[in-house]
Scaffold this motif. Sequence first.
Motif, mmCIF file in Angstrom:
data_model
loop_
_atom_site.group_PDB
_atom_site.id
_atom_site.type_symbol
_atom_site.label_atom_id
_atom_site.label_comp_id
_atom_site.label_asym_id
_atom_site.label_seq_id
_atom_site.Cartn_x
_atom_site.Cartn_y
_atom_site.Cartn_z
ATOM 1 N N ASP A 140 0.937 -1.170 0.042
ATOM 2 C CA ASP A 140 0.050 -0.149 0.039
ATOM 3 C C ASP A 140 0.938 1.418 -0.107
ATOM 4 O O ASP A 140 0.302 2.327 0.069
ATOM 5 N N ASN A 141 1.924 1.194 -0.085
ATOM 6 C CA ASN A 141 3.215 1.773 -0.333
ATOM 7 C C ASN A 141 3.032 2.712 -1.637
ATOM 8 O O ASN A 141 3.542 3.950 -1.916
ATOM 9 N N LEU A 148 0.926 0.863 -4.416
ATOM 10 C CA LEU A 148 -0.074 0.091 -5.289
ATOM 11 C C LEU A 148 -1.718 0.210 -4.933
ATOM 12 O O LEU A 148 -2.352 0.698 -5.783
ATOM 13 N N ASN A 149 -1.940 0.285 -3.732
ATOM 14 C CA ASN A 149 -3.360 0.217 -3.343
ATOM 15 C C ASN A 149 -4.036 1.086 -2.133
ATOM 16 O O ASN A 149 -4.966 0.976 -1.467
ATOM 17 N N HIS A 150 -2.986 2.090 -1.718
ATOM 18 C CA HIS A 150 -3.607 2.951 -0.814
ATOM 19 C C HIS A 150 -2.733 4.471 -1.288
ATOM 20 O O HIS A 150 -3.280 5.300 -1.670
ATOM 21 N N GLN A 151 -1.317 4.344 -0.905
ATOM 22 C CA GLN A 151 -0.785 5.376 -1.749
ATOM 23 C C GLN A 151 -0.270 4.711 -2.939
ATOM 24 O O GLN A 151 -0.191 3.639 -3.179
ATOM 25 N N ILE A 152 -0.291 5.577 -4.111
ATOM 26 C CA ILE A 152 -0.043 5.139 -5.535
ATOM 27 C C ILE A 152 0.975 5.983 -5.896
ATOM 28 O O ILE A 152 1.195 7.159 -6.117
ATOM 29 N N MET A 160 2.445 3.306 -12.159
ATOM 30 C CA MET A 160 1.296 3.036 -12.849
ATOM 31 C C MET A 160 1.656 3.169 -14.332
ATOM 32 O O MET A 160 0.834 2.580 -15.094
ATOM 33 N N SER A 218 -8.873 -0.660 -6.047
ATOM 34 C CA SER A 218 -7.460 -0.619 -6.428
ATOM 35 C C SER A 218 -7.100 -1.012 -7.631
ATOM 36 O O SER A 218 -6.049 -1.026 -8.274
ATOM 37 N N PRO A 232 -6.099 2.253 -10.912
ATOM 38 C CA PRO A 232 -4.825 3.085 -11.196
ATOM 39 C C PRO A 232 -4.350 2.280 -12.419
ATOM 40 O O PRO A 232 -3.984 2.902 -13.426
#
Lengths: 191, 191
Positions: A23-24, A26-30, A35, A60, A63
């Motif tokens: 999540d650093n 891909l799926n919280h912070q992007i 991407m 998720s 992005p």
Amino acid sequence: MDLLKQKILNEGIVLPGNILKVDNFLNHQIDPQLMYEIGLAFADIFADMKITKILTIEASGIPPALMTGYIMKIPVVYAKKTEAANLDSDYLSAEVYSYTRKKSYIIRVSRNYLKSGDCVLLIDDFLANGQAVLGLSDLVDQAGACLAGAGIVIEKAFQQGGDRVRQRGIYVRSLARIEDMSGGTVQFCDE
Amino acid sequence: MDLLKQKILNEGIVLPGNILKVDNFLNHQIDPQLMYEIGLAFADIFADMKITKILTIEASGIPPALMTGYIMKIPVVYAKKTEAANLDSDYLSAEVYSYTRKKSYIIRVSRNYLKSGDCVLLIDDFLANGQAVLGLSDLVDQAGACLAGAGIVIEKAFQQGGDRVRQRGIYVRSLARIEDMSGGTVQFCDE
């Protein structure tokens, strides 16, 4: 995809229960630049398939799907997990069981945005048990559209989703396939 | 932003209850090229503000936020509306009331991704009653971060959110401001 694998090794955290915390980026912070690179990789893999639509699931999947759509110049549709007030009453739906959350939910796509003439590329951030891809593929079937394949950012190849989905005849390409992380560190499949 | 306004006029559908349905390009099916143009517009508006982080809410805020982050080369964080299995136990949270859904929900952001040194740009697809922007601004305050402003794709200027948010001292810029749509057609504010 080396850049992605390096990012997983540097910033991913393996938690008990075969959870890979990314999540650093891909799926919280992007990480938007990553991407974009992911989008380039999918656009390259699926370049010759005459894709007309990209389909993913909120949140998720959005992005990587959006960047792939941007590069391929193709509209992106995301299936909704809740019954939104502004969703058409005429929608396609499928049930998806989440092993992470231990419950089923319904995904929905308006019939306006998935049609029989479409050639659809599925994009999602993870492939573990395969339920999300199967649910999306079900929507594509219901629409009478053609399924070109599925592009996955991270596949947990030690779980059964990959086999399950490929056995249904779905062409799956994953940018990082994890063979094992039971020892707390991520090992990728040799490819 | 003329391209956006034209898209709203051509493809937006006004429904009873002051609902503007733009799920053909903004919040169900997404036009990635338009999102890129939206990102360019926000990047231009907020260019000189030393932004270090973009904050939005899943799911429909993600596309414009991601493209803005891509162009500005800044990480994007999306607040989650559900308690995800992989969310840190140490998170910031705020309550947001949704007039559309007629209920409150909790938004959450891991403390790892919003910190006191951050200068934050909020991005969202709609500003109507202002609850989402206020909730996000609350998270920024809790983190001790600085709030640079809010970039909104479509503002329903006939509702109270814009005034409410600006009265709190938040700098808001909207790419399309709707003055009225009570007659079934969209009229934009003169600007």
